[in-house]
Design an enzyme around this catalytic site. Structure first.
Site, PDB file in Angstrom:
ATOM      1  N   HIS A 168       0.867  -1.190   0.000  1.00  0.00           N
ATOM      2  CA  HIS A 168       0.000   0.000   0.000  1.00  0.00           C
ATOM      3  C   HIS A 168       0.896   1.231   0.000  1.00  0.00           C
ATOM      4  O   HIS A 168       1.372   1.681   1.042  1.00  0.00           O
ATOM      5  CB  HIS A 168      -0.906  -0.015   1.231  1.00  0.00           C
ATOM      6  CG  HIS A 168      -1.902   1.100   1.270  1.00  0.00           C
ATOM      7  ND1 HIS A 168      -3.033   1.036   2.055  1.00  0.00           N
ATOM      8  CD2 HIS A 168      -1.955   2.307   0.655  1.00  0.00           C
ATOM      9  CE1 HIS A 168      -3.724   2.162   1.915  1.00  0.00           C
ATOM     10  NE2 HIS A 168      -3.082   2.949   1.062  1.00  0.00           N
ATOM     11  N   ASP A 201       2.056   3.453   3.155  1.00  0.00           N
ATOM     12  CA  ASP A 201       0.982   4.365   2.741  1.00  0.00           C
ATOM     13  C   ASP A 201       1.587   5.709   2.338  1.00  0.00           C
ATOM     14  O   ASP A 201       0.962   6.764   2.499  1.00  0.00           O
ATOM     15  CB  ASP A 201      -0.048   4.543   3.862  1.00  0.00           C
ATOM     16  CG  ASP A 201      -1.362   5.169   3.381  1.00  0.00           C
ATOM     17  OD1 ASP A 201      -1.598   5.182   2.158  1.00  0.00           O
ATOM     18  OD2 ASP A 201      -2.129   5.667   4.228  1.00  0.00           O
ATOM     19  N   GLU A 224      -7.709   2.248  -4.065  1.00  0.00           N
ATOM     20  CA  GLU A 224      -8.195   2.663  -2.740  1.00  0.00           C
ATOM     21  C   GLU A 224      -9.350   3.632  -2.965  1.00  0.00           C
ATOM     22  O   GLU A 224      -9.172   4.818  -3.164  1.00  0.00           O
ATOM     23  CB  GLU A 224      -7.090   3.319  -1.917  1.00  0.00           C
ATOM     24  CG  GLU A 224      -7.525   3.558  -0.480  1.00  0.00           C
ATOM     25  CD  GLU A 224      -6.459   4.201   0.382  1.00  0.00           C
ATOM     26  OE1 GLU A 224      -6.680   4.292   1.602  1.00  0.00           O
ATOM     27  OE2 GLU A 224      -5.418   4.617  -0.147  1.00  0.00           O
ATOM     28  N   HIS A 229     -11.810   3.013   5.156  1.00  0.00           N
ATOM     29  CA  HIS A 229     -12.573   4.270   5.216  1.00  0.00           C
ATOM     30  C   HIS A 229     -14.049   3.962   5.467  1.00  0.00           C
ATOM     31  O   HIS A 229     -14.916   4.251   4.650  1.00  0.00           O
ATOM     32  CB  HIS A 229     -12.368   5.061   3.927  1.00  0.00           C
ATOM     33  CG  HIS A 229     -10.961   5.571   3.778  1.00  0.00           C
ATOM     34  ND1 HIS A 229     -10.567   6.802   4.245  1.00  0.00           N
ATOM     35  CD2 HIS A 229      -9.854   4.997   3.242  1.00  0.00           C
ATOM     36  CE1 HIS A 229      -9.267   6.977   3.979  1.00  0.00           C
ATOM     37  NE2 HIS A 229      -8.822   5.887   3.375  1.00  0.00           N
TER      38      HIS A 229
END
Length: 401
Positions: free
Chosen positions: A60, A277, A130, A195
């Site tokens: 990620h 990230d 994402e 999320h």
């Protein structure tokens, strides 16, 4: 071409081997030995007492070195791969942000070209989308203009357009999200929970219908909540209770040391993947930057080792590198070095379904290898037997486990 790495501390899946030797032939590991071995006509690489570990796998990551995958250029993809290779990453999963369908399709197209031409950086394992199917209440730094519910017409077009998608993150409580998870499972694509404001029952249903991974645990997701005096478990507690894999941003900022320790204590190294990230400011000086595309991305401020929204009300992405994550797990979370390395290599390889060829120092695996010292400074990065970054001309350093 045969190669051998000598005079290092080999970090195998089960133990550390002092003074071991790794033999490489045609980009693959063909031998892991406890002592010195003769390999006729081999190019010798002296590890100079450094740790020799499987290359780090970042599943990620959004950017680095001043570039973001959403820039939509081949140069961005290749420069990001080169930047993260300097910090020990040998394979990564380029990650998008919530965006218009056309921008996602363009990014997927660019990936195909970049993947073919990527010879100087960490290798690509496929694309991670994402969003854009998120809970608006948990959008974090994702652009609210593009957040929407799963639309079968839209995601079927995207799935048909590209075969390079290997994971897709979504909020499972949204209308249509369960059918979306089922479809991803049919396609062999990892469905990840992200999320989201889901409660336990919604997470359980998602788990039963294809969702197997929790994206950046603790960030942009529900915890214990009270509704009409009754308490409900959120995604965080569900991740601990269910047999879900989790990824964590181990920068010590998104998750402070007590939470790093808690996640490790509950889930263990075999269920945790360390992720950066990272956005475009990784490897760059602090100051103003942009999250997402330069064309329509979000202005952010990088300070205190993290990206923040301009009003400083929330984090807006990480600027971490994989070697920093491994160091933090050891130094901040008291995790044994072998376990920390496993969370950066073996576990993400298993999650992505590439553990048959990557993720550990073992015979038959790709020669994806990183050397680092006691300060976790990377001395060399090798991808499939090719040295793509090296500082080995520097002084030798004697290390202790």
């Amino acid at each position: 071409m045969r190669q051998k790495i000598v005079n290092g501390i080999l970090l195998t899946p089960y133990r550390a081997i002092q003074g071991g030797t790794i033999v490489i032939d045609e980009g693959q590991i063909v031998g892991v030995h406890e002592g010195s071995v003769e390999v006729p006509n081999a190019v010798e690489i002296d590890a100079k007492g450094q740790f020799v570990a499987p290359g780090f796998i970042d599943i990620h990551v959004h950017g680095g070195g001043g570039f973001d995958f959403m820039d939509g250029t081949e140069e961005a993809f290749l420069k990001i791969a080169e930047l993260h290779a300097r910090y020990g990453t040998t394979a990564l999963v380029p990650t998008t942000l919530t965006a218009e369908k056309e921008d996602l399709l363009k990014t997927l197209d660019v990936y195909e070209t970049a993947h073919r031409n990527n010879t100087k950086g960490a290798s690509f394992l496929g694309m991670h989308l994402e969003g854009p199917y998120f809970a608006l209440s948990q959008r974090g730094a994702q652009d609210p203009r593009y957040i929407r519910n799963p639309d079968p017409v839209e995601y079927e077009e995207i799935l048909k357009h590209s075969s390079s998608i290997v994971r897709w993150s979504a909020a499972p409580e949204l209308e249509g999200a369960i059918a979306f998870g089922q479809r991803l499972r049919q396609k062999g694509i990892i469905a990840a929970i992200a999320h989201t404001d889901a409660l336990y029952d919604e997470v359980l249903l998602a788990y039963e219908n294809g969702y197997s991974l929790v994206t950046h645990l603790y960030s942009a997701m529900s915890g214990v909540t009270r509704r009409n005096a009754f308490r409900y478990a959120g995604v965080i507690e569900s991740a601990f209770l269910l047999d879900l894999d989790v990824e964590i941003i181990g920068d010590g900022i998104h998750l402070p040391p007590p939470l790093l320790k808690l996640v490790y204590k509950i889930k263990g190294a075999d269920r945790i993947a360390l992720i950066t990230d990272a956005m475009r400011a990784a490897g760059m000086p602090e100051g103003e930057s942009t999250l997402g595309s330069l064309k329509n991305g979000l202005k952010v401020i990088v300070e205190d080792g993290v990206a923040k929204l301009p009003d400083r009300t929330a984090f807006a992405g990480s600027v971490a590198t994989m070697n920093r994550l491994v160091r933090n797990m050891v130094q901040l979370a008291d995790v044994p070095l072998l376990e920390a390395v496993r969370m950066a290599s073996t576990t993400p390889a298993r999650i992505m379904g590439v553990d048959h060829r990557k993720g550990s120092l073992a015979k038959g695996k790709d020669a994806d290898i990183v050397l680092f010292d006691q300060d976790f400074t990377v001395g060399m990065t090798m991808v499939q037997g090719k040295v793509i970054y090296s500082l080995l001309s520097g002084p030798s350093r004697s290390l202790a486990i």
